[in-house]
Each structure stands twice: as structure tokens, then as C-alpha cells.
Design a protein around this motif. Structure first.
Motif, PDB file in Angstrom:
ATOM      1  N   ILE A   1       0.603  -1.056  -0.278  1.00 25.99           N
ATOM      2  CA  ILE A   1      -0.360   0.083  -0.021  1.00 25.99           C
ATOM      3  C   ILE A   1       0.698   1.617   0.580  1.00 25.99           C
ATOM      4  CG2 ILE A   1      -1.820   1.555   1.437  1.00 25.99           C
ATOM      5  CD1 ILE A   1      -2.501  -1.240   2.168  1.00 25.99           C
TER       6      ILE A   1
ATOM      7  N   ILE B   1      -4.123   5.428   7.073  1.00 25.51           N
ATOM      8  CA  ILE B   1      -5.081   3.606   6.046  1.00 25.51           C
ATOM      9  C   ILE B   1      -4.835   3.163   7.845  1.00 25.51           C
ATOM     10  CG2 ILE B   1      -4.924   2.652   4.360  1.00 25.51           C
ATOM     11  CD1 ILE B   1      -3.564   4.646   2.538  1.00 25.51           C
TER      12      ILE B   1
ATOM     13  N   HIS C   1      -8.075  -4.293  -2.062  1.00 24.32           N
ATOM     14  CA  HIS C   1      -6.689  -3.765  -2.158  1.00 24.32           C
ATOM     15  C   HIS C   1      -7.068  -3.550  -3.911  1.00 24.32           C
ATOM     16  CE1 HIS C   1      -2.289  -4.598  -1.128  1.00 24.32           C
ATOM     17  NE2 HIS C   1      -2.342  -5.083  -2.214  1.00 24.32           N
TER      18      HIS C   1
ATOM     19  N   GLU D   1      -9.224  -2.135  -5.363  1.00 26.02           N
ATOM     20  CA  GLU D   1      -9.602  -1.032  -6.585  1.00 26.02           C
ATOM     21  C   GLU D   1      -8.207   0.304  -5.708  1.00 26.02           C
ATOM     22  OE1 GLU D   1     -14.550  -0.373  -5.338  1.00 26.02           O
ATOM     23  OE2 GLU D   1     -13.790  -2.037  -3.762  1.00 26.02           O
ATOM     24  N   PHE D   2      -8.037  -0.417  -4.676  1.00 27.07           N
ATOM     25  CA  PHE D   2      -7.332   0.865  -4.334  1.00 27.07           C
ATOM     26  C   PHE D   2      -5.588   0.887  -5.104  1.00 27.07           C
ATOM     27  CE2 PHE D   2      -2.525   1.422  -1.835  1.00 27.07           C
ATOM     28  CZ  PHE D   2      -2.878   2.559  -1.175  1.00 27.07           C
ATOM     29  N   HIS D   3      -5.707   0.166  -5.737  1.00 25.90           N
ATOM     30  CA  HIS D   3      -4.085  -0.230  -6.859  1.00 25.90           C
ATOM     31  C   HIS D   3      -4.730   0.807  -7.856  1.00 25.90           C
ATOM     32  CE1 HIS D   3      -0.870  -1.731  -4.895  1.00 25.90           C
ATOM     33  NE2 HIS D   3      -1.564  -2.902  -4.841  1.00 25.90           N
TER      34      HIS D   3
ATOM     35  N   THR E   1      -5.127   4.823  -7.708  1.00 23.44           N
ATOM     36  CA  THR E   1      -3.306   4.683  -7.461  1.00 23.44           C
ATOM     37  C   THR E   1      -2.665   5.002  -8.966  1.00 23.44           C
ATOM     38  OG1 THR E   1      -1.803   2.742  -7.470  1.00 23.44           O
ATOM     39  CG2 THR E   1      -2.909   4.021  -5.030  1.00 23.44           C
TER      40      THR E   1
ATOM     41  N   LEU F   1      -9.269   6.069   4.908  1.00 26.19           N
ATOM     42  CA  LEU F   1      -9.992   4.957   4.261  1.00 26.19           C
ATOM     43  C   LEU F   1      -9.346   3.740   4.616  1.00 26.19           C
ATOM     44  CD1 LEU F   1      -9.958   4.206   1.403  1.00 26.19           C
ATOM     45  CD2 LEU F   1      -7.641   4.594   1.306  1.00 26.19           C
TER      46      LEU F   1
ATOM     47  N   ILE G   1      -8.703  -0.652   3.636  1.00 23.42           N
ATOM     48  CA  ILE G   1      -8.759  -1.014   2.804  1.00 23.42           C
ATOM     49  C   ILE G   1      -8.430  -2.641   3.561  1.00 23.42           C
ATOM     50  CG2 ILE G   1      -7.156  -1.906   1.054  1.00 23.42           C
ATOM     51  CD1 ILE G   1      -5.675   1.222   1.422  1.00 23.42           C
TER      52      ILE G   1
END
Length: 591
Positions: A197, A237, A339, A341-343, A346, A305, A307
Motif C-alpha cells: 500500500i 489508512i 486492495h 480497487e485501491f491499486h 493509485t 481509508l 482497505i
């Protein structure tokens, strides 16, 4: 052999591709290998099960019959991890060639582009595929058409029959091409999730403003898992994952879903405590990397956030209230995503302003409906890239929110992550007699080679720039060296004994750094600091020991040999010598 060693330019290509499956052409014979860039759980599942399956799915786009592709990794027999891929004519042609082969190579990469696995794969149903492939038809795809295919693939796969599973094309993984680069039996999920992350956040925020596991100075406890602190933004986070073990991977879906809900609730409670601590004073003191820092909310956009490793869409109505409650009790917007969605966030939001603006959009959408939807960044045309950034996951996504400006529209999506001919450059050990078809060479040294003190692959790659006068001239100042596998090591490369020994042995075989490395980069300094004694003077500044003089003498001699042996223009010798002298003049005086 790792693909990133034999073809180091692949590292940069994959950095510009968010992921999925890609039949990559390699070499003058147009041999195709399969690239899978996705969550490491897919690579782990493929290895555990000994393979994975392709489903060719009939779909319609504007009343035209075509096909899409679902790639399934069976961690669960009914609801596997999948990648859904819309196919236009060009990409379909490469997949048809790949799956008509009885065997091919497949390489797995994680979402950060780290090479995990490589296998020779067998395709026992190639004969059956060759028979049916003649009837398959494909069409050009617009952005809207590709999105429709992705949605149709999801609906089809969710309703598939036992017969569909039987008729899938199962690929069997056979011989490994290199030792696995998968973390084994990591019982503490944070050991993998939190560094990943933090690394992903370097894209929009830069590494200097991202802090992993900051500690509260008042009580010595962890403040949050990851903190982003800029002059404009604070992002707190809390991340939760599952053990990277075989038992964790093979848990039943019902248990995975229950665990995800529990993780969201626990992370929300922890995030609330962190925000309340931040609000308790004008500023708080934290400790990161052994240094004390003060953090304040005033004048900044603050977000929380949560995650989790995997968020199942049917559970979003149950998972969303704990996170939204943190906002209700603290006044700080808080978001929930998994995870994957987060990638994607970014990857598509690569500066602070757009990243923060998208957080605001997602939070506003969740507040309006009371549920955090699965964020879909759409299909985007960017140079020559085709990908489906929403297509990784187990479950359906009936609640889809598309942030504004998430899609760059284009008339067509072209199925190739590079422009021009695909991977026409056969760099790194692809045959000493062949030309390099690129004008920049990035050599990636894997940590396993460093620890084995094996310089053979690296020297084989580097030696190819010495093929003839034209090649030597073409690569003047256009070679770069990178070490893979040390991003989470807090030590400088020069302080790692194995790296120093590797560089010393490599230097014996290839001492031509002054000519081929650019003095505008950092590689020359890394090489020199690994070959010479150095003393840290202050953060970011070092002083070389007296052996720098011997280093300069030996490498000026190697530079002169190159010019004499290849009859190079001496004016460039003068220019390079001056640049090198200026380069080392920036360091503190020799001690």
C-alpha cells in the motif's frame, strides 16, 4: 530465467499497464508468451492448483457477434478469482495463436509489477481449440463496447453451467523457469499488505510523504498502518488482510466473506481512534523511521481509508455503515475499498490533486446511497493500451460508481500495451549474435542473482552493447542498472554486503560504466559507492574514501580502451571525462 532479466525493458512496459492477461510477442520469430499481472493471490492459486482456465464467451456488441475472455483461478470451485478481458481483433488474434500452441511460457507479476512466477505451460486442449477457433469472429471495440463486453462476461460467468466448466480450456503449469518470488507462509498479513500500500501511494504522492507504521510519540503505539502527510493532505489508512498461507488461500468463500466483514469493523474502530487522537490537539507527534514529526489537521484535507484484501459486493451494505459511522462521529470523510480497487485508484490518479478529488467523489457517492460502491475507472485508451481495470475479483458489481473524468475517450481501443511492434527488442541474453533493436537498455538485477553472486545473466546482457562500433556508439550514456527486490530493505544498496560483492564481481567483467551510464542519473553513483568506501556526512550526502582515486583511474583506463578498440570519436572521450569529473565533484571531498 526471469522475463525481467532476459527482457529488462518489460519492467517499464508493465509499469504503464494496470494489469490483466496479455499475450506478449517476443523475439523475431514472434513467439508469444502469456503475461498475467494481477493480485498475488492469483499467482498463488495457479501454483497451488497447478494451472488455471480460459473461458471463451460469446457476446454481442451492437448486434455483432464476438467473443470475450474470462481467465479463472480456482481458489474456490464455484466462485474463483477471475480476470475479464474484452477482445478486439488484434488481441484476439494473439490469443488464438497462443492457445493453438501445445505449450507456451507464462509469467506472473503482482500489481506493482514484481515478477513472481514463471512456468512452461502445457495446453492439452490445443487440438480442440484449433478446431473451434476457426468459427470465432471478433470486431473492433469502442470504449462503450468494451465496457459492455466486460459486463456481459460477468453476467455469463455468474450463470455458467457445469458444461461450461468442462468445455473451458485448462492450462497446466509444468517446469518452473526460476525460483518462486512468492512470500511463503506469511501469517501476519500486514507484512505484505502495508508495504505494498505504501509503495502504491508513491505514484500520486511520492515516497517522501508516505509513512508506513508511524508510532504515536505519547504512548509508543502504532498510529495508523500507513500515513500520507503533505502540505495539503492527510490520509490515514487502516489495512486488513488475510494470511498468505495455503490455509488462508483455500478458505471457503463463506468464511472469506465473514472475515472481510469482521476486518472492516475492526479497522473502522481503529481508524476512529486515530482520527480522534489527531483531533485532540492542534498537532500531534509521531515517530517514523526513527525521526519525530509533528502532524496537524489545520489547513489540510483529511481523509480516512479502510482497505481490506477482498471486499465482496453482496456484503457492501453490511460493511459500509461502520465506515460511514466514523465520519458521523468525527466529521472526517472516511472511505472503504479493497486492495484491487485501491491499486487501480493509485494507477489512474497519479498526482495528489486528482487522487484527493476522486476520494471526495467516492465519499459523496457513498453518503448519497449509504453504501460504498465498487469503483470502476473504466476502459481507457492511452497510447496503445487495452485493459479492463475493473475485471479482477470474485463477485458481481451491481453498484458501480464511475468517478468523473475516469475515462479518456477514444474512437477505438487498440490491443497492445506498447506502440509499434510488440517487444521487438530482444534484450538480455536472447542470443549474442542478434542486434539490439532499442536505443535504451535498462538492466534489472534480481535479488536472487545478487545473493547467489551470479553475474552471468547481467554480464550477458551488458556485453551485447559491445557487439560492434555502431552498437557501442548507440548506447553511449543510455544504459541503466536497477536492483530488484530491495524496495522494502531500509539499507542503502551500498550498505548491503551482498550487493557490494555482486558489483565488485560485475565490475571485473564489465568496467565500462563511464561510457555507458549517464551522469544525469544515479546509477553511476550507486556503482561507485558499492565499489568504494563511503562515509555518510548528513542525510543524502556521502564522502568517498581515498580508494575513489583508484576507482577513477581504473575506469578512465577502461574508457580509453573502448575508444581505442572501437575507433570512437575522441571528442566524446573528452566530453565524457569532463562529465565524470563534474559528477564526482558534487560529492563531499575525499576523506
Amino acid at each position: 530465467m526471469r522475463l525481467t532479466v532476459t527482457n529488462p525493458e518489460v519492467q517499464d512496459i508493465l509499469a504503464d499497464w494496470p494489469g490483466g492477461v496479455w499475450p506478449m510477442r517476443r523475439g523475431r520469430d514472434s513467439r508469444i508468451i502469456l503475461i498475467v499481472k494481477a493480485a498475488r493471490e492469483m499467482a498463488q492459486t495457479a501454483r497451488l492448483r497447478g494451472g488455471f482456465s480460459f473461458y471463451w464467451v460469446p457476446v454481442h456488441v451492437d448486434d455483432v457477434a464476438t467473443h470475450g475472455l474470462v481467465t479463472a483461478f480456482f481458489d474456490d470451485s464455484d466462485e474463483p478469482l477471475v480476470i475479464r478481458t474484452p477482445l478486439d481483433e488484434e488481441m484476439a488474434r494473439d490469443f488464438l495463436l497462443l492457445l493453438s500452441s501445445d505449450s507456451f511460457y507464462v509469467h506472473f507479476f503482482d500489481e506493482l509489477g514484481r515478477e513472481l512466477l514463471g512456468f512452461r505451460a502445457e495446453n492439452p486442449s490445443a487440438h480442440r481449440f484449433r478446431a473451434v477457433s476457426n468459427t470465432m469472429r471478433f470486431t473492433s471495440l469502442t470504449v462503450a463496447g468494451a465496457r459492455k463486453v466486460v459486463d456481459d462476461l460477468q453476467a455469463w460467468f455468474g450463470a455458467r453451467s457445469r458444461s461450461d466448466d468442462v468445455n473451458a480450456f485448462t492450462i497446466h503449469l509444468r517446469e518452473r523457469r526460476f525460483p518462486d518470488n512468492l512470500a511463503e507462509d506469511v501469517a501476519n498479513p500486514g507484512d505484505l499488505n502495508e508495504p505494498d500500500i505504501a509503495t502504491a501511494l508513491h505514484r500520486p504522492f511520492g515516497g517522501a510523504r508516505v509513512f508506513k507504521n508511524p508510532i504515536r510519540a505519547d504512548n509508543g503505539r502504532e498510529f495508523v498502518d500507513v500515513l500520507v502527510a503533505t502540505t495539503k493532505t492527510l490520509l490515514l489508512i487502516q489495512a486488513k488482510g488475510s494470511p498468505s498461507t495455503q490455509a488462508g488461500l483455500t478458505r471457503k468463500i463463506v468464511r472469506k466473506r465473514a472475515t472481510a466483514v469482521k476486518h472492516v469493523r475492526r479497522a473502522s474502530t481503529q481508524l476512529k481512534g486515530s482520527i480522534n487522537h489527531l483531533r485532540s490537539a492542534q498537532s500531534i507527534e509521531i515517530v517514523t523511521e526513527g525521526k519525530r514529526r509533528r502532524v496537524a489537521m489545520s489547513g489540510r484535507d483529511v481523509f480516512g481509508l479502510v482497505i481490506v484484501k477482498e471486499l465482496f459486493d453482496p456484503d457492501r451494505p453490511d460493511c459500509s455503515p461502520p465506515v460511514l459511522t466514523v465520519y458521523g462521529e468525527t466529521g472526517t470523510p472516511c472511505l472503504l475499498m479493497d486492495h484491487s480497487e485501491f491499486h487501480q485508484l493509485t494507477f489512474f490518479r497519479t498526482n495528489e490533486e486528482s487522487f484527493v478529488a476522486t476520494l471526495g467523489e467516492i465519499f459523496a457517492a457513498a453518503r448519497a446511497v449509504g453504501v460504498f460502491p465498487r469503483n470502476r475507472f473504466g476502459l481507457r485508451t492511452r497510447k496503445t493500451v487495452l485493459y479492463d481495470p475493473t475485471a479482477t475479483g470474485n463477485a458481481a458489481d451491481p453498484t458501480t460508481h464511475e468517478p468523473a473524468q475516469a475515462v479518456t475517450e477514444g474512437s477505438h481501443i487498440i490491443s497492445r500495451p506498447i506502440s509499434g511492434d510488440p517487444i521487438s527488442a530482444e534484450v538480455a541474453g536472447m542470443g549474442s549474435g542478434e542486434d539490439l533493436d532499442v536505443d535504451w537498455l535498462r538492466v534489472v538485477v534480481d535479488r536472487s542473482d545478487v545473493e547467489a553472486l551470479d553475474v552471468s545473466g547481467t554480464t550477458a546482457t551488458l556485453s551485447r552493447v559491445l557487439a560492434d562500433q555502431d552498437t557501442v556508439e548507440r548506447f553511449r550514456g543510455r544504459v541503466e542498472l536497477a536492483f530488484l527486490g530491495y524496495s522494502n530493505d531500509p539499507r542503502e544498496l551500498r550498505d548491503i554486503p551482498e550487493v557490494r560483492r555482486f558489483c565488485a564481481k560485475l565490475d571485473e567483467a564489465f568496467p565500462y560504466w563511464f561510457y555507458f551510464l549517464s551522469t544525469d542519473g544515479v546509477t553511476l553513483g550507486v556503482i561507485a559507492s558499492c565499489l568504494c568506501s563511503v562515509t555518510p556526512v548528513r542525510p543524502g550526502v556521502i564522502s568517498f574514501g581515498p580508494d575513489l582515486l583508484d576507482f577513477l583511474h581504473r575506469h578512465y583506463s577502461a574508457l580509453n580502451w573502448l575508444f581505442d578498440n572501437y575507433s570512437l570519436d575522441e571528442k566524446f572521450n573528452v566530453e565524457i571525462s569532463g562529465n565524470v569529473a563534474e559528477y564526482f565533484g558534487q560529492f563531499e571531498p575525499v576523506q
